[in-house]
Design a protein around this motif. Structure first.
Motif, PDB file in Angstrom:
ATOM      1  N   CYS A 175       0.862  -1.182   0.000  1.00  0.00           N
ATOM      2  CA  CYS A 175       0.000   0.000   0.000  1.00  0.00           C
ATOM      3  C   CYS A 175       0.897   1.229   0.000  1.00  0.00           C
ATOM      4  N   GLN A 176       0.416   2.313  -0.578  1.00  0.00           N
ATOM      5  CA  GLN A 176       1.167   3.568  -0.570  1.00  0.00           C
ATOM      6  C   GLN A 176       0.315   4.629   0.119  1.00  0.00           C
ATOM      7  N   PRO A 177       0.345   4.656   1.453  1.00  0.00           N
ATOM      8  CA  PRO A 177      -0.483   5.618   2.183  1.00  0.00           C
ATOM      9  C   PRO A 177      -0.020   7.039   1.931  1.00  0.00           C
ATOM     10  N   ILE A 178      -0.922   7.979   2.191  1.00  0.00           N
ATOM     11  CA  ILE A 178      -0.613   9.390   1.970  1.00  0.00           C
ATOM     12  C   ILE A 178      -1.219  10.216   3.093  1.00  0.00           C
ATOM     13  N   ALA A 179      -0.479  11.208   3.568  1.00  0.00           N
ATOM     14  CA  ALA A 179      -0.964  12.095   4.620  1.00  0.00           C
ATOM     15  C   ALA A 179      -2.101  12.953   4.100  1.00  0.00           C
ATOM     16  N   VAL A 180      -3.082  13.201   4.945  1.00  0.00           N
ATOM     17  CA  VAL A 180      -4.234  13.995   4.509  1.00  0.00           C
ATOM     18  C   VAL A 180      -3.806  15.391   4.076  1.00  0.00           C
ATOM     19  N   ASP A 181      -2.790  15.968   4.725  1.00  0.00           N
ATOM     20  CA  ASP A 181      -2.316  17.293   4.308  1.00  0.00           C
ATOM     21  C   ASP A 181      -1.825  17.276   2.868  1.00  0.00           C
ATOM     22  N   ASP A 182      -1.198  16.183   2.470  1.00  0.00           N
ATOM     23  CA  ASP A 182      -0.682  16.093   1.101  1.00  0.00           C
ATOM     24  C   ASP A 182      -1.817  15.902   0.099  1.00  0.00           C
ATOM     25  N   VAL A 183      -2.856  15.166   0.503  1.00  0.00           N
ATOM     26  CA  VAL A 183      -4.043  15.039  -0.346  1.00  0.00           C
ATOM     27  C   VAL A 183      -4.659  16.406  -0.591  1.00  0.00           C
ATOM     28  N   ILE A 184      -4.788  17.186   0.468  1.00  0.00           N
ATOM     29  CA  ILE A 184      -5.361  18.531   0.339  1.00  0.00           C
ATOM     30  C   ILE A 184      -4.501  19.389  -0.581  1.00  0.00           C
ATOM     31  N   ALA A 185      -3.189  19.278  -0.433  1.00  0.00           N
ATOM     32  CA  ALA A 185      -2.292  20.061  -1.283  1.00  0.00           C
ATOM     33  C   ALA A 185      -2.481  19.727  -2.755  1.00  0.00           C
ATOM     34  N   TYR A 186      -2.651  18.452  -3.068  1.00  0.00           N
ATOM     35  CA  TYR A 186      -2.899  18.059  -4.455  1.00  0.00           C
ATOM     36  C   TYR A 186      -4.267  18.551  -4.935  1.00  0.00           C
ATOM     37  N   LEU A 187      -5.282  18.398  -4.094  1.00  0.00           N
ATOM     38  CA  LEU A 187      -6.623  18.821  -4.493  1.00  0.00           C
ATOM     39  C   LEU A 187      -6.674  20.310  -4.797  1.00  0.00           C
ATOM     40  N   VAL A 188      -6.033  21.116  -3.976  1.00  0.00           N
ATOM     41  CA  VAL A 188      -5.995  22.559  -4.214  1.00  0.00           C
ATOM     42  C   VAL A 188      -5.117  22.860  -5.426  1.00  0.00           C
ATOM     43  N   GLY A 189      -3.987  22.169  -5.523  1.00  0.00           N
ATOM     44  CA  GLY A 189      -3.008  22.482  -6.560  1.00  0.00           C
ATOM     45  C   GLY A 189      -3.488  22.258  -7.972  1.00  0.00           C
ATOM     46  N   VAL A 190      -4.354  21.264  -8.193  1.00  0.00           N
ATOM     47  CA  VAL A 190      -4.765  20.974  -9.571  1.00  0.00           C
ATOM     48  C   VAL A 190      -5.605  22.105 -10.169  1.00  0.00           C
ATOM     49  N   LEU A 191      -6.241  22.915  -9.342  1.00  0.00           N
ATOM     50  CA  LEU A 191      -7.030  24.030  -9.896  1.00  0.00           C
ATOM     51  C   LEU A 191      -6.143  25.044 -10.597  1.00  0.00           C
ATOM     52  N   ASP A 192      -4.920  25.171 -10.127  1.00  0.00           N
ATOM     53  CA  ASP A 192      -3.988  26.130 -10.729  1.00  0.00           C
ATOM     54  C   ASP A 192      -3.060  25.468 -11.735  1.00  0.00           C
ATOM     55  N   ALA A 193      -3.379  24.245 -12.116  1.00  0.00           N
ATOM     56  CA  ALA A 193      -2.577  23.520 -13.101  1.00  0.00           C
ATOM     57  C   ALA A 193      -3.494  23.100 -14.245  1.00  0.00           C
ATOM     58  N   PRO A 194      -3.674  23.963 -15.243  1.00  0.00           N
ATOM     59  CA  PRO A 194      -4.639  23.681 -16.320  1.00  0.00           C
ATOM     60  C   PRO A 194      -4.391  22.364 -17.039  1.00  0.00           C
ATOM     61  N   ALA A 195      -3.150  21.920 -17.106  1.00  0.00           N
ATOM     62  CA  ALA A 195      -2.839  20.687 -17.821  1.00  0.00           C
ATOM     63  C   ALA A 195      -3.430  19.458 -17.153  1.00  0.00           C
ATOM     64  N   THR A 196      -3.864  19.582 -15.888  1.00  0.00           N
ATOM     65  CA  THR A 196      -4.445  18.426 -15.202  1.00  0.00           C
ATOM     66  C   THR A 196      -5.920  18.239 -15.539  1.00  0.00           C
ATOM     67  N   ALA A 197      -6.536  19.206 -16.213  1.00  0.00           N
ATOM     68  CA  ALA A 197      -7.946  19.080 -16.579  1.00  0.00           C
ATOM     69  C   ALA A 197      -8.137  17.887 -17.511  1.00  0.00           C
ATOM     70  N   GLY A 198      -9.105  17.056 -17.210  1.00  0.00           N
ATOM     71  CA  GLY A 198      -9.391  15.895 -18.038  1.00  0.00           C
ATOM     72  C   GLY A 198      -8.481  14.709 -17.809  1.00  0.00           C
ATOM     73  N   GLU A 199      -7.637  14.754 -16.791  1.00  0.00           N
ATOM     74  CA  GLU A 199      -6.652  13.696 -16.564  1.00  0.00           C
ATOM     75  C   GLU A 199      -6.931  12.939 -15.261  1.00  0.00           C
TER      76      GLU A 199
END
Length: 316
Positions: A175-199
């Motif tokens: 398993c590759q667990p992840i800290a909730v803070d890092d999940v939040i960072a990714y969730l927020v970060g993708v909004l400012d990364a247009p290339a992640t749309a549709g991926e």
């Protein structure tokens, strides 16, 4: 951006809402019972139920991007049908409202016929959400470590209450667990990364561990002796979930899909998300210490870094 968060009262959503406001977004939270929700300053609250499509239109008015953080695992045996209906209602109303982006947090695991019902439902929700005109970004995570996580609560209470455990043989799965803070960072970060749309992206922490190792390292963080873990081939997931329901306060209806999910190795096979959102990943041990801090009274470990868009950073 004008952002809608569904599941705002949940383990992840409750942390995402203030993170989005901190990043400068105008946030609206969709909740079934506004009287039970204390929103952060500046957050607009709209009442609605994803299982009642007639209640949803006001929540989507003027929204640029929406987060789908809802699942019905606690609902019992019909959680798959409820998840399917909720996702269909969300997708239809979001499309009608002209929402441009949707971000979904799903489950990590290889596609295939042997997925657990829990992971299979997550994949089905992903498919339903993708059948719309907006651009869907899917982040798939395995065990999320943090105070309030049902899966981590199960691990913590097993360690506390059982010095000896008889477990299914798939506690040796990775398993590759992840800290909730890092999940939040990714969730927020993708909004400012247009290339992640549709991926679609897998997200995980820097450590790949077996479930046996997760139990042992959690015990160490709690200041306890490592439990003696005996794995046997005959202990079924159904029996395991009943056993967990007896020795922890995790309801059997929740424990069963979690236990079934353990039979699938859940490791990130492509970390392409790091090309677009750079997060200073939190080690499993630090994530566990922070998750335990409220009950131990110890200082929490430093959270994972804030998200930044740009070049891919190395794993920590």
């Amino acid at each position: 951006m004008h952002v809608l968060v569904t599941g705002a009262t949940g383990f992840v959503g409750g942390r995402l809402v203030p993170a989005l406001t901190g990043a400068g977004h105008d946030v609206r939270a969709l909740v079934r019972d506004p009287s039970a929700y204390d929103p952060p300053p500046g957050v607009e609250v709209v009442q609605g139920d994803l299982l009642e499509p007639g209640t949803l239109a006001p929540a989507f008015e003027g929204i640029d991007a929406a987060y789908y953080l809802v699942h019905s695992m606690r609902a019992g045996d019909d959680f798959e049908e409820r998840d399917r209906k909720a996702a269909s209602n969300f997708a239809a109303v979001a499309d009608d409202a002209g929402v441009e982006r949707v971000v979904y947090l799903g489950g990590l695991g290889e596609d295939g016929d042997d997925l657990s019902p829990h992971l299979r439902s997550r994949r089905e929700v992903e498919t339903v959400l993708a059948d719309a005109d907006y651009e869907l970004t899917t982040l798939r995570a395995a065990v999320i470590v943090g105070d309030g996580s049902a899966s981590f609560r199960m691990v913590r209470q097993l360690v506390r209450r059982l010095p000896v455990m008889v477990t299914p043989r798939w506690v040796r799965n990775e398993c590759q667990p992840i800290a909730v803070d890092d999940v939040i960072a990714y969730l927020v970060g993708v909004l400012d990364a247009p290339a992640t749309a549709g991926e679609t992206y897998g997200i995980g922490g820097p450590d790949v561990l077996t479930y046996r190792e997760m139990l042992a390292r959690t015990a160490e963080a709690m200041g306890r002796r490592r439990p003696l873990i005996l794995s046997v081939p005959v202990l079924t997931p159904k029996l395991s979930s009943y056993w967990i329901g007896l020795v922890t306060d995790v309801p059997t209806a929740v424990a069963r899909p979690l236990v079934l999910g353990l039979r699938n190795p859940v490791v990130v096979t492509d970390d392409a998300i790091r090309d677009h959102v750079d997060v200073d990943l939190t080690s499993f041990d630090d994530a566990v210490r922070k998750a335990l801090a409220p009950e131990t009274g110890t200082a929490a470990a430093a959270p994972g870094g804030s998200p930044t868009t740009g070049e891919r950073g190395g794993r920590t």
